[in-house]
Design an enzyme around this catalytic site. Structure first.
Site, short mmCIF file in Angstrom:
data_model
loop_
_atom_site.label_atom_id
_atom_site.label_comp_id
_atom_site.label_asym_id
_atom_site.label_seq_id
_atom_site.Cartn_x
_atom_site.Cartn_y
_atom_site.Cartn_z
N GLU A 7 8.77 -15.36 -9.50
CA GLU A 7 8.18 -14.03 -9.31
C GLU A 7 7.80 -13.39 -10.64
O GLU A 7 6.73 -12.79 -10.77
CB GLU A 7 9.20 -13.09 -8.63
CG GLU A 7 9.44 -13.36 -7.18
CD GLU A 7 10.48 -12.40 -6.61
OE1 GLU A 7 10.22 -11.80 -5.58
OE2 GLU A 7 11.58 -12.27 -7.19
N LYS A 60 13.52 -15.69 -8.66
CA LYS A 60 13.33 -14.66 -9.69
C LYS A 60 12.38 -15.16 -10.77
O LYS A 60 11.48 -14.47 -11.19
CB LYS A 60 14.66 -14.26 -10.35
CG LYS A 60 15.60 -13.38 -9.57
CD LYS A 60 15.16 -11.94 -9.42
CE LYS A 60 14.28 -11.70 -8.24
NZ LYS A 60 14.81 -11.62 -6.90
N ARG A 71 4.37 -0.70 -4.47
CA ARG A 71 3.97 -1.11 -3.12
C ARG A 71 2.66 -1.89 -3.10
O ARG A 71 2.23 -2.40 -2.06
CB ARG A 71 3.82 0.13 -2.22
CG ARG A 71 5.09 0.89 -2.03
CD ARG A 71 4.84 2.11 -1.18
NE ARG A 71 4.55 1.75 0.19
CZ ARG A 71 5.45 1.59 1.15
NH1 ARG A 71 6.72 1.75 0.87
NH2 ARG A 71 5.09 1.29 2.38
N CYS A 87 0.84 -1.19 0.00
CA CYS A 87 0.00 0.00 0.00
C CYS A 87 0.88 1.25 0.00
O CYS A 87 1.88 1.30 0.70
CB CYS A 87 -0.95 0.10 1.18
SG CYS A 87 -2.15 -1.23 1.26
N GLU A 121 17.96 -18.26 -5.50
CA GLU A 121 17.59 -16.91 -5.93
C GLU A 121 17.16 -16.93 -7.40
O GLU A 121 16.19 -16.25 -7.78
CB GLU A 121 18.76 -15.95 -5.69
CG GLU A 121 18.58 -14.52 -6.20
CD GLU A 121 17.41 -13.77 -5.58
OE1 GLU A 121 16.79 -14.26 -4.63
OE2 GLU A 121 17.09 -12.68 -6.09
N LYS A 133 6.44 -4.94 -3.29
CA LYS A 133 7.88 -4.79 -3.06
C LYS A 133 8.21 -4.81 -1.57
O LYS A 133 9.21 -5.35 -1.15
CB LYS A 133 8.36 -3.49 -3.69
CG LYS A 133 9.84 -3.26 -3.47
CD LYS A 133 10.56 -3.11 -4.76
CE LYS A 133 12.04 -3.17 -4.60
NZ LYS A 133 12.61 -4.47 -4.95
N ASN A 181 -2.12 2.58 5.31
CA ASN A 181 -1.19 1.50 4.98
C ASN A 181 -0.87 0.81 6.31
O ASN A 181 -0.40 1.45 7.23
CB ASN A 181 0.07 2.13 4.36
CG ASN A 181 1.25 1.17 4.30
OD1 ASN A 181 2.39 1.61 4.33
ND2 ASN A 181 1.02 -0.10 4.20
N GLY A 182 -1.18 -0.47 6.40
CA GLY A 182 -0.93 -1.19 7.65
C GLY A 182 -2.08 -2.13 7.95
O GLY A 182 -2.90 -2.43 7.07
N HIS A 209 18.68 -37.21 -4.41
CA HIS A 209 17.88 -37.55 -3.23
C HIS A 209 16.42 -37.16 -3.41
O HIS A 209 15.75 -36.80 -2.44
CB HIS A 209 18.48 -36.86 -2.00
CG HIS A 209 19.88 -37.28 -1.72
ND1 HIS A 209 20.24 -38.57 -1.42
CD2 HIS A 209 21.05 -36.57 -1.78
CE1 HIS A 209 21.55 -38.65 -1.25
NE2 HIS A 209 22.07 -37.44 -1.48
N TRP A 230 -2.50 -2.91 -1.67
CA TRP A 230 -2.15 -4.32 -1.71
C TRP A 230 -3.06 -4.96 -0.68
O TRP A 230 -2.92 -4.71 0.52
CB TRP A 230 -0.68 -4.53 -1.36
CG TRP A 230 -0.19 -5.92 -1.59
CD1 TRP A 230 0.26 -6.44 -2.76
CD2 TRP A 230 -0.08 -6.97 -0.62
NE1 TRP A 230 0.64 -7.76 -2.58
CE2 TRP A 230 0.44 -8.11 -1.28
CE3 TRP A 230 -0.39 -7.08 0.74
CZ2 TRP A 230 0.67 -9.33 -0.63
CZ3 TRP A 230 -0.15 -8.29 1.38
CH2 TRP A 230 0.37 -9.39 0.69
C1 G6P Z 1 9.01 -8.92 -0.74
C2 G6P Z 1 9.54 -8.71 -2.13
C3 G6P Z 1 10.84 -9.48 -2.33
C4 G6P Z 1 11.83 -9.08 -1.25
C5 G6P Z 1 11.26 -9.30 0.15
C6 G6P Z 1 12.15 -8.71 1.23
O1 G6P Z 1 8.56 -10.23 -0.60
O2 G6P Z 1 8.59 -9.11 -3.10
O3 G6P Z 1 11.38 -9.18 -3.60
O4 G6P Z 1 12.99 -9.82 -1.39
O5 G6P Z 1 10.00 -8.63 0.25
O6 G6P Z 1 12.19 -7.32 1.08
P1 G6P Z 1 13.21 -6.37 1.82
O7 G6P Z 1 12.77 -4.99 1.48
O8 G6P Z 1 13.07 -6.67 3.29
O9 G6P Z 1 14.56 -6.70 1.31
#
Ligand code: G6P
Length: 615
Positions: A495, A492, A27, A2, A488, A610, A100-101, A511, A74
């Site tokens: 996502e 990616k 956001r 948000c 990672e 994000k 937001n919250g 395994h 969001w």
């Molecule tokens: C969200 C984002 C990720 C990010 C994670 C941690 O889930 O979608 O891309 O890695 O938060 O975010 P931060 O701001 O704490 O690194």
């Protein structure tokens, strides 16, 4: 999670709000809305989906005013519907509020309000807060600026949870009230105008003078002035800060997506993460923000690294890097688990929380839990003045510049650079010689150029990505420090393209994972020329024996991989502890190009935000 933007001044509010919302869309983008104060009434417009939908709604039904609040959502409480879009109103319909919250006790409060005859239009926790403020305004009958601030104060004293809010009232023109607890809120100071925003990137085009509000602070904002007080009613000290980056830094420039722009920024962001932190003379790293003496650092006998998502993957990679360079045991803990796990930690355990945004609720909770136990807890953050940066006992800033693409890229490599600096610093206090320290420094200094060279592989990577874009499942494999890089790479891809993908240590293949291998399931192996190269090759052979397509990330000059793999991408050579910073880049580009090939919205993947500021 948000985004909020508010404006009060002499100009039309709408362009400021819409521009700000576009910059905060990372956001959350489930719905958006604005409310403007105009001639004694409040007019709002809302739309489900992207800001573009809201812009269209406003084009069809314009709205004007010089005071306004806005929100991009969001969803947490209540589905993605028009009714649940902010701004929300009170019982009188004269007040508008964005939030937001999460208001945790909203059910109880809602029942109390229902019993008093209040009617709700949405399923959100926010609407309850709007009703509480409205009720306090109407109850006191004080339709002044002070009356609105007091009403906000009374309402906030009843809520349990987190909030960053902005409120306006049709009967109290000339003022907008903001408050925060747990969710960020920044006040922008202009000439005869002021702004409120969840993040400075929303307002930096208008002003670089800001006040980062603290938890439990309330700000009454007018065109020419502002007053900051607290929820408990006392006055509050504040500091005006100057934002370091300019509006250009939050533009896409000539890149089609923020994600690509940020991938390409890595030679610079990596340089910035190291800038001023390497001392050739002492052959060590200088991390003044840790605020620890060498004697204190020497006493550290264990390190805990914690974070979420990509930041957790950097922690996992950091475990290899720090143990390799400093020989200190490192343990990684997902931040959401940390607070409930009761991790045994002795007096000399040093805790780092890693967070690009510095606002991730789970990471913040880990920080607070660690501090509650009396541990020195440091932050590795990108967002200056974020909650984690401010609450930690010191730390290291990434200096990566704003990261807008929802999928983290440049922040990840900056985190790895900082963890390497930490390894160097701790190693030099222990067993690393001056000469070894010098060698590490000179290798690190080469990194930006090596990253730039790796980026030259983009066209080649795009070709490979297009070839495999239709696969339904991917496996990513690596050993040692490249094992978290495999995780990672898989994250990616999930996502950005919504393709199922998982990352494993290469040897785990036999395994269980091997059951997934078939002609349709590509495996991506990170197999640089290192001590475990031959082991990786054996695992590749196992996949090939079962007809699985293999894409390998190897080291320049390698000829062995091309003989057994379907596709090979060769990155520049670097020492083992630096290779992850290079090997992750082809994986970032690979998922980017697959996402684009599949027509996905790579900067704003579905269901993600994000910065996740709820638990
Ligand atoms: C969200 C984002 C990720 C990010 C994670 C941690 O889930 O979608 O891309 O890695 O938060 O975010 P931060 O701001 O704490 O690194």
């Amino acid at each position: 999670m948000c985004g909020i933007v508010g404006y009060i001044g002499r100009a039309e509010a709408l362009p400021v709000l819409m521009d700000g919302l576009r910059r905060l869309e990372y956001r959350g983008y489930d719905s958006a809305g604005v409310a403007l104060l105009n001639g004694g009434s409040i007019e709002s417009r809302k739309a489900v989906g992207r800001i573009a939908n809201l812009a269209e709604a406003i084009q069809q039904n314009p709205v004007h005013g010089k005071t306004g609040i806005s929100h991009t959502r969001w969803a947490t409480h209540g589905g993605v519907t028009f009714e649940n879009a902010h701004p929300h109103s009170d019982q009188s319909g004269r007040l508008a509020l964005v939030h937001n919250g999460v208001i945790e006790n909203y059910q109880t409060l809602r029942e109390q309000l229902l019993a008093k005859g209040h009617q709700f239009k949405s399923q959100t926790d926010t609407e309850v807060l709007a009703h509480l403020v409205g009720e306090a305004v109407d109850g006191a009958g004080n339709r002044t600026k002070a009356g609105l601030v007091e009403a906000v104060r009374m309402a906030l004293r009843q809520v349990i949870g987190t909030y960053g809010i902005a409120v306006i009232h049709a009967d109290i023109p000339g003022v907008m009230v903001g408050a925060r607890r747990g969710s960020p809120l920044v006040l922008g100071i202009g000439r005869d105008e002021h702004f409120l925003a969840s993040d400075v990137s929303a307002i930096v085009a208008h002003t670089r003078e800001v006040v980062y509000l603290n938890d439990y602070e309330i700000v009454a904002v007018e065109a020419e002035r502002f007053d900051i007080s607290t929820v408990s009613g006392s006055g509050a000290d504040f500091q005006v800060s100057t934002v370091e980056f300019s509006a250009d830094a939050v533009d896409k420039g000539t890149f089609p997506h923020y994600m690509l722009k940020e991938i390409y920024e890595q030679p610079n962001s990596i340089r910035d993460a190291m800038r001023g932190r390497l001392s050739s003379e002492e052959a060590t790293a200088k991390l003044g923000g840790l605020e620890m003496t060498n004697a204190q650092l020497r006493a550290v006998d264990r390190i805990v690294l914690s974070g979420c998502g990509t930041a957790f993957h950097s922690a996992l990679t950091g475990e290899y890097i720090i143990e390799n360079l400093a020989h200190i045991p490192v343990e990684c803990e997902i931040a959401s688990e940390f607070r409930y796990r009761n991790l045994p930690m002795d007096r000399d355990t040093l805790v780092f929380v890693i967070s690009q945004s510095g606002e991730t609720a789970d990471t913040l909770a880990a920080l607070r839990e660690s501090q509650r136990k009396g541990h020195r807890t440091l932050g590795i953050c990108n967002n200056v003045a974020s909650t984690i940066a401010r609450e930690s006992d010191g730390g290291v800033y990434m200096h990566a510049g704003p990261e807008i693409g929802v999928a983290a890229t440049k922040s990840f490599t900056s985190q790895l650079v900082i963890l390497t600096l930490l390894g160097l610093l701790l190693g030099r206090i222990r067993h690393l010689s001056h000469a070894e320290g010098r060698t590490i420094i000179s290798e690190m200094e080469k990194l930006p150029d090596l990253v730039a060279k790796t980026l030259e592989l983009d066209a080649e990577i795009e070709k490979v990505a297009r070839k495999y874009a239709r696969a339904n499942n991917f496996l990513f494999m690596g050993r040692q420090a490249n094992y978290p890089i495999a995780m990672e790479g898989a994250l990616k891809l999930k996502e950005i393209s919504y393709i199922s993908a998982s990352g494993y240590p290469s040897a785990e293949l036999k395994h269980g994972v091997i059951a997934l291998v078939n002609e349709e399931t590509p495996s991506v192996f990170i197999a640089p020329q290192d001590a475990v190269f031959d082991k990786n090759v054996s695992n590749i052979e196992e996949v090939k024996a079962r007809k699985g397509p293999v894409i390998a990330i190897g080291t320049e000059g390698d000829t062995a991989l091309a003989k057994i793999c379907d596709d090979v991408i060769l990155i520049p050579h670097a020492p083992d502890y630096l290779t992850p910073i290079l090997s992750v880049i082809p994986l970032q580009l690979f998922s980017y190009h697959i996402g684009v090939a599949l027509g996905c919205d790579v900067d704003k993947p579905r269901n993600l935000a994000k910065s996740v500021t709820v638990e």
